[in-house]
Design a protein around this motif. Sequence first.
Motif, PDB file in Angstrom:
ATOM      1  N   LEU A  30      59.906  24.854  -0.549  1.00 43.87           N
ATOM      2  CA  LEU A  30      58.726  25.421   0.089  1.00 43.87           C
ATOM      3  C   LEU A  30      58.502  24.536   1.534  1.00 43.87           C
ATOM      4  CD1 LEU A  30      56.296  27.387   0.139  1.00 43.87           C
ATOM      5  CD2 LEU A  30      55.006  25.696  -1.078  1.00 43.87           C
ATOM      6  N   ALA A  31      58.739  23.309   1.340  1.00 44.68           N
ATOM      7  CA  ALA A  31      58.489  22.593   2.544  1.00 44.68           C
ATOM      8  C   ALA A  31      59.586  22.808   3.786  1.00 44.68           C
ATOM      9  CB  ALA A  31      58.682  20.919   1.996  1.00 44.68           C
ATOM     10  N   GLU A  32      60.786  22.925   3.378  1.00 48.27           N
ATOM     11  CA  GLU A  32      61.752  23.147   4.287  1.00 48.27           C
ATOM     12  C   GLU A  32      61.486  24.719   5.031  1.00 48.27           C
ATOM     13  OE1 GLU A  32      65.477  23.492   2.677  1.00 48.27           O
ATOM     14  OE2 GLU A  32      65.378  21.449   1.698  1.00 48.27           O
ATOM     15  N   ARG A  33      60.929  25.601   4.326  1.00 45.59           N
ATOM     16  CA  ARG A  33      60.660  26.992   4.912  1.00 45.59           C
ATOM     17  C   ARG A  33      59.348  26.971   5.546  1.00 45.59           C
ATOM     18  NH1 ARG A  33      59.260  30.681   0.502  1.00 45.59           N
ATOM     19  NH2 ARG A  33      57.118  30.833   1.235  1.00 45.59           N
ATOM     20  N   GLU A  39      59.872  29.674  11.975  1.00 48.74           N
ATOM     21  CA  GLU A  39      59.641  30.789  10.939  1.00 48.74           C
ATOM     22  C   GLU A  39      58.480  30.530   9.846  1.00 48.74           C
ATOM     23  OE1 GLU A  39      62.003  32.852  10.790  1.00 48.74           O
ATOM     24  OE2 GLU A  39      63.001  32.287  12.719  1.00 48.74           O
ATOM     25  N   GLY A  40      57.952  29.380   9.715  1.00 55.22           N
ATOM     26  CA  GLY A  40      56.743  28.981   8.991  1.00 55.22           C
ATOM     27  C   GLY A  40      55.582  28.695   9.495  1.00 55.22           C
ATOM     28  N   VAL A  41      54.744  28.376   8.783  1.00 55.14           N
ATOM     29  CA  VAL A  41      53.405  27.728   9.299  1.00 55.14           C
ATOM     30  C   VAL A  41      53.415  26.682  10.266  1.00 55.14           C
ATOM     31  CG1 VAL A  41      51.137  26.851   8.697  1.00 55.14           C
ATOM     32  CG2 VAL A  41      52.135  28.493   7.189  1.00 55.14           C
TER      33      VAL A  41
END
Length: 276
Positions: A30-33, A39-41
């Motif tokens: 989740l942290a990587e994403r 691509e993430g927050v």
Amino acid sequence: MTVPFQKYHGTGNDFLIIPADEYVSNRGALAERECDREEGVGADGILYLALEERFSPPRVVMTLVQPDGATAPMCGNGARCAAEWAMRRTGADSVMIDTQAGTLRADRTDGDITIEMGTPTFDPKAVPVRADEPVFEQEIEGLEVTMVNTGVPHAVAFVDDVDDIDLEAVAPPIRYGDEFPAGTNVTIASPDGSGGFDQRSYERGVEAETDSCGTGAVGIAVVARRLGRTDADPVDVHPPGGHLRVSFNDRGNATLTGPVEHEFDGEVAIKSPTEL
């Protein structure tokens, strides 16, 4: 399925805060994403916090998962964000933060958050660095590096002007150097003309320069005092994201003071069990 988060930052060092009782089977993924800024927050890490209000002052158990998916034992600005998050929920002006590097006290002082940072050490085994003696101003990859552990390892170097350094080029060979069995953060500092220091830090686990690094600011103050570059208390440190103050209390512990801001709330998706 989604998980709620709140976004906080301390002098630009930003984090997603997720209550620890929210089920995330693969926190690293989740942290990587979601820490990815395209691509993430976008964040320098995810803080999983468990609030224990039965204690006085209240306690917060903090786990930091960095953008590379690994867990970091300590983060000064992250701990200050955790303290602000807990204070807003309890109404307290003091909290205890349980980290993998020890338990730290945080207090609200004139609107800012001050957190004890423990006792910094130059002991090569504690840093860790492969050396028989503490490392002071040893040339590594063109920088004169002093090694200190302020909760996490830092290679601290003083330069004429931090803006003249290509940190993204200079830092990685030091960060991954054979001298450092656990890797190291790389922090550079230069005099600000008013008795304090400008700061830039390349953070292990983020694998990039960040707008602020609390453990790095403490590293600058500790090393500057040890090398006779300052006798000030507090020591003013200016990362790109703002202004931090490092002091030393009666127990010999460093303290870190600066602002914390709540940015916004949101939710992140938990995808298939095989992915997360």
